[in-house]
Design a protein around this motif. Structure first.
Motif, short mmCIF file in Angstrom:
data_model
loop_
_atom_site.label_atom_id
_atom_site.label_comp_id
_atom_site.label_asym_id
_atom_site.label_seq_id
_atom_site.Cartn_x
_atom_site.Cartn_y
_atom_site.Cartn_z
N GLY A 58 0.83 -1.20 0.00
CA GLY A 58 0.00 0.00 0.00
C GLY A 58 0.86 1.25 0.00
N VAL A 59 1.31 1.66 -1.19
CA VAL A 59 2.24 2.79 -1.27
C VAL A 59 1.55 4.10 -0.90
CG1 VAL A 59 3.75 1.72 -2.96
CG2 VAL A 59 1.75 2.97 -3.75
N THR A 60 0.25 4.20 -1.14
CA THR A 60 -0.51 5.35 -0.68
C THR A 60 -1.90 4.87 -0.30
OG1 THR A 60 -1.37 7.54 -1.27
CG2 THR A 60 -1.18 5.94 -3.04
N GLN A 61 -2.40 5.36 0.84
CA GLN A 61 -3.65 4.85 1.40
C GLN A 61 -4.51 6.00 1.90
OE1 GLN A 61 -4.48 1.05 2.09
NE2 GLN A 61 -3.51 1.54 0.14
N ARG A 62 -4.78 6.94 1.01
CA ARG A 62 -5.63 8.07 1.34
C ARG A 62 -6.97 7.92 0.63
NH1 ARG A 62 -1.73 12.80 -0.45
NH2 ARG A 62 -3.70 13.95 -0.36
N ALA A 63 -7.96 8.71 1.08
CA ALA A 63 -9.30 8.60 0.49
C ALA A 63 -9.29 9.00 -0.99
CB ALA A 63 -10.28 9.48 1.26
N ASN A 64 -8.42 9.94 -1.38
CA ASN A 64 -8.39 10.39 -2.77
C ASN A 64 -7.22 9.81 -3.55
OD1 ASN A 64 -6.46 11.78 -1.33
ND2 ASN A 64 -6.77 13.71 -2.40
N GLN A 65 -6.34 9.08 -2.89
CA GLN A 65 -5.21 8.43 -3.57
C GLN A 65 -4.93 7.12 -2.85
OE1 GLN A 65 -1.98 11.26 -3.64
NE2 GLN A 65 -3.04 12.67 -4.99
N TRP A 66 -5.29 6.03 -3.49
CA TRP A 66 -5.22 4.70 -2.85
C TRP A 66 -4.66 3.73 -3.88
CZ3 TRP A 66 -6.80 -0.34 -3.03
CH2 TRP A 66 -6.94 -1.05 -1.83
N MET A 67 -3.56 3.02 -3.52
CA MET A 67 -2.92 2.18 -4.51
C MET A 67 -2.20 0.99 -3.87
SD MET A 67 -0.16 3.34 -7.44
CE MET A 67 -1.07 4.88 -7.61
N LEU A 68 -2.40 -0.19 -4.46
CA LEU A 68 -1.66 -1.39 -4.09
C LEU A 68 -0.74 -1.77 -5.25
CD1 LEU A 68 -4.41 -3.64 -2.45
CD2 LEU A 68 -2.99 -1.87 -1.39
N VAL A 69 0.52 -2.05 -4.94
CA VAL A 69 1.52 -2.32 -5.98
C VAL A 69 2.24 -3.61 -5.66
CG1 VAL A 69 3.65 -1.49 -7.06
CG2 VAL A 69 1.82 0.13 -6.52
N SER A 70 2.49 -4.41 -6.71
CA SER A 70 3.29 -5.63 -6.60
C SER A 70 4.40 -5.60 -7.65
CB SER A 70 2.42 -6.88 -6.80
OG SER A 70 1.44 -7.00 -5.79
N GLY A 71 5.52 -6.21 -7.31
CA GLY A 71 6.62 -6.27 -8.26
C GLY A 71 7.94 -6.45 -7.55
N ASP A 72 9.03 -6.32 -8.30
CA ASP A 72 10.36 -6.47 -7.72
C ASP A 72 11.32 -5.52 -8.40
OD1 ASP A 72 11.59 -7.97 -10.10
OD2 ASP A 72 9.90 -9.25 -9.56
N ALA A 73 12.41 -5.22 -7.69
CA ALA A 73 13.43 -4.32 -8.20
C ALA A 73 14.79 -4.79 -7.72
CB ALA A 73 13.17 -2.88 -7.75
N LYS A 74 15.82 -4.39 -8.49
CA LYS A 74 17.20 -4.73 -8.14
C LYS A 74 18.05 -3.48 -8.28
CE LYS A 74 21.00 -7.87 -9.30
NZ LYS A 74 21.44 -8.97 -10.21
N LEU A 75 18.74 -3.12 -7.20
CA LEU A 75 19.63 -1.96 -7.19
C LEU A 75 21.06 -2.45 -7.11
CD1 LEU A 75 16.81 -1.05 -5.84
CD2 LEU A 75 18.11 0.90 -4.97
N THR A 76 21.86 -2.07 -8.09
CA THR A 76 23.26 -2.46 -8.13
C THR A 76 24.12 -1.21 -7.99
OG1 THR A 76 22.73 -4.32 -9.61
CG2 THR A 76 25.04 -3.66 -9.45
N LEU A 77 24.95 -1.19 -6.95
CA LEU A 77 25.79 -0.04 -6.66
C LEU A 77 27.21 -0.32 -7.11
CD1 LEU A 77 26.07 2.75 -5.25
CD2 LEU A 77 26.62 1.50 -3.15
N GLY A 78 27.72 0.51 -8.06
CA GLY A 78 29.09 0.40 -8.51
C GLY A 78 29.91 1.59 -8.08
N GLU A 79 31.14 1.64 -8.55
CA GLU A 79 32.03 2.73 -8.15
C GLU A 79 31.52 4.08 -8.66
OE1 GLU A 79 36.75 4.03 -8.51
OE2 GLU A 79 36.05 2.12 -9.34
N LYS A 80 31.00 4.11 -9.90
CA LYS A 80 30.54 5.37 -10.47
C LYS A 80 29.12 5.29 -11.02
CE LYS A 80 35.13 7.03 -11.85
NZ LYS A 80 35.95 7.55 -12.98
N LEU A 81 28.41 4.22 -10.71
CA LEU A 81 27.08 4.04 -11.31
C LEU A 81 26.14 3.35 -10.32
CD1 LEU A 81 25.32 4.20 -13.93
CD2 LEU A 81 26.07 1.87 -14.41
N LEU A 82 24.92 3.86 -10.25
CA LEU A 82 23.84 3.20 -9.52
C LEU A 82 22.82 2.73 -10.55
CD1 LEU A 82 22.28 2.36 -7.00
CD2 LEU A 82 21.33 4.67 -6.89
#
Length: 461
Positions: free
Chosen positions: A136-160
């Motif tokens: 539930g990324v936002t749970q207000r009366a005027n903005q309500w949303m459920l999200v599913s998924g996945d992400a991968k963050l790779t941290l390098g010396e000069k790049l994210l």
């Protein structure tokens, strides 16, 4: 270390946040400053993160963080477990009434978000994976949303590098009203010149690749539009460039408020082929079930929209506007001044969202409100047949004068309305069913009891 309650740490995050839960652990530092040796473990239980402004509530969290070093100078931070359950606020009424939304399956149990990863403290590189299930990324009366998924963050010396894919399980988004007035583009403000400090170079470049799918149950309301949205976009950025988007979002059914009328959206497409805040527009909304179906068409881009009147069959713009606002040709006898007045009032007092009048209509649960002149029997809205001075197969004494009417749409083609004469005590309940653009049926009960069949045919100019 033993911290029984993390509530105090919310001040370090910022306003609008609440933290909670217990944190405990033990760490050991050895070796030399050049080659430190770290070891230990940190555990958290009953953790809570609440974003009050967005209504997001992450509860009953668990944390397991370890510090290890296989050899001096090589220290790794291992995030073995970080998990939260996502609690939900009440689902907005628009979503709850959608027959396709399985509300019980979506909200019967809390959502979940999990993260794990590894960070090399010496080389400042690492990997973090994130997985969400009905978050539930936002749970207000005027903005309500459920999200599913996945992400991968790779941290390098000069790049994210950020790579992810997310889908909206269900959502409702009501666009906020425009903020304070802004200066136009041709206004330039000159201030006293100051020596500009050289901006520091970015420590790391950002590579962003995210797929976002709106799913099947994303409802939108704002800027006069009330519709379900579908489609997907890809958001990407390379280096220090601004994020760019490709893909399209389209409307599924829905209505568009314009000129005091609720128009059916025949086509509503946002095409993204560049900056995410300036999509291309391809929108067409029509007032249907009339001999001349008039409406508006919006093209161009979000920053430079082009709006024009359209109709089928094609008629001059003045006629298009008459059919759109009044529902008949400009030279046709009958009322309509009240309808024009209300359309103008909506534009003056609130623009496309309807302002005060629109709020009143929504609070009363009505879709149409009008004032016209005519008779209860004739409805004052169209020319009808005359048989023994009546407009239907029944017989009644009709009264000419001002008529106030309110209506509620049962579907896109069926309208139930109540009409009250201001000069007499006469009133009538009407049920109107539009079968096509030329044929419709009207049933009335009250001061006038009748069943009328209307067929219209236009010829010549």
């Amino acid at each position: 270390m033993d911290v029984p309650d993390l509530a105090w740490a919310a001040r370090l995050v910022g306003d609008g946040w609440q933290l909670g839960g217990r944190l405990e652990g033990a760490m050991q530092l050895a070796g030399t400053p050049a080659k430190p040796e770290l070891g230990g473990e940190l555990r958290g239980d009953g953790l809570a993160v609440r974003a009050l402004d967005h209504g997001m509530r992450l509860e009953r969290g668990k944390l397991l963080l370890q510090l290890t070093g296989d050899k001096p100078g090589d220290v790794r931070l291992l995030l073995k477990q970080l998990s939260f359950e996502s609690d939900f606020q009440a689902m907005p009424r628009t979503l709850a009434l959608d027959p396709g939304v399985a509300a019980a399956n979506l909200t019967a149990k809390p959502g979940r978000v999990e993260a794990s990863g590894e960070l090399h403290l010496g080389n400042t590189d690492g990997v973090l994976t994130l997985r969400a299930d009905r978050l539930g990324v936002t749970q207000r009366a005027n903005q309500w949303m459920l999200v599913s998924g996945d992400a991968k963050l790779t941290l390098g010396e000069k790049l994210l590098d950020v790579l992810g894919s997310f889908k909206v399980d269900a959502g409702y988004w009501e666009l906020a009203k425009s903020g304070t007035p802004q200066l136009s583009d041709d206004v330039v403000i000159k201030r006293k010149e100051q020596k500009k400090a050289k901006a520091p170079a970015a420590a790391r470049l950002l590579s962003l690749k995210i797929d976002a799918d709106l799913g099947r149950y994303f409802h939108f309301r704002g800027a006069g539009v009330e519709s379900r949205l579908a489609g997907s976009i890809k958001i990407a950025s390379e280096g220090s460039g601004l994020p760019r988007a490709t893909g399209s979002i389209r409307t599924v059914g829905g209505r568009f408020d314009a000129y005091g009328q609720k128009l059916a959206i025949e086509r509503g497409i946002l095409n993204f082929q560049g900056l995410i805040d300036n999509p291309g527009l391809n929108i067409r909304a029509i007032r249907t079930n009339l001999p001349v179906e008039a409406g508006v068409e919006v093209t161009g881009t979000a920053r430079r929209p082009i709006v024009r009147l359209v109709s089928d069959p094609v008629v001059p713009d003045a006629e298009k506007l008459s059919w759109l606002v009044l529902g008949h040709a400009s030279d046709q006898e009958g009322s309509g001044g009240g309808g024009v007045l209300l359309a103008a009032a909506q534009t003056l007092f609130g623009g496309q969202d309807g302002g005060t009048l629109g709020k009143l209509q929504r609070s009363l649960g009505i879709d149409e409100f009008g004032v016209s002149s005519g008779s209860i029997g004739g409805s004052g809205r169209s020319q009808t047949s005359s048989i023994a001075n009546t407009s239907s197969f029944g017989s009644t004494n009709t009264t000419t004068g001002q008529i106030v009417s309110v209506g509620k749409r049962l579907s896109s083609d069926v309208l139930i309305s109540y009409e009250q004469s201001l000069s007499t005590a006469e009133s009538v309940v009407k049920l109107t069913a539009y079968l096509n653009r030329n044929f419709y049926v009207v049933g009335r009960a009250g001061s006038d009891n009748a069943l009328d069949f209307f067929w219209k045919y236009s010829f010549g100019r």
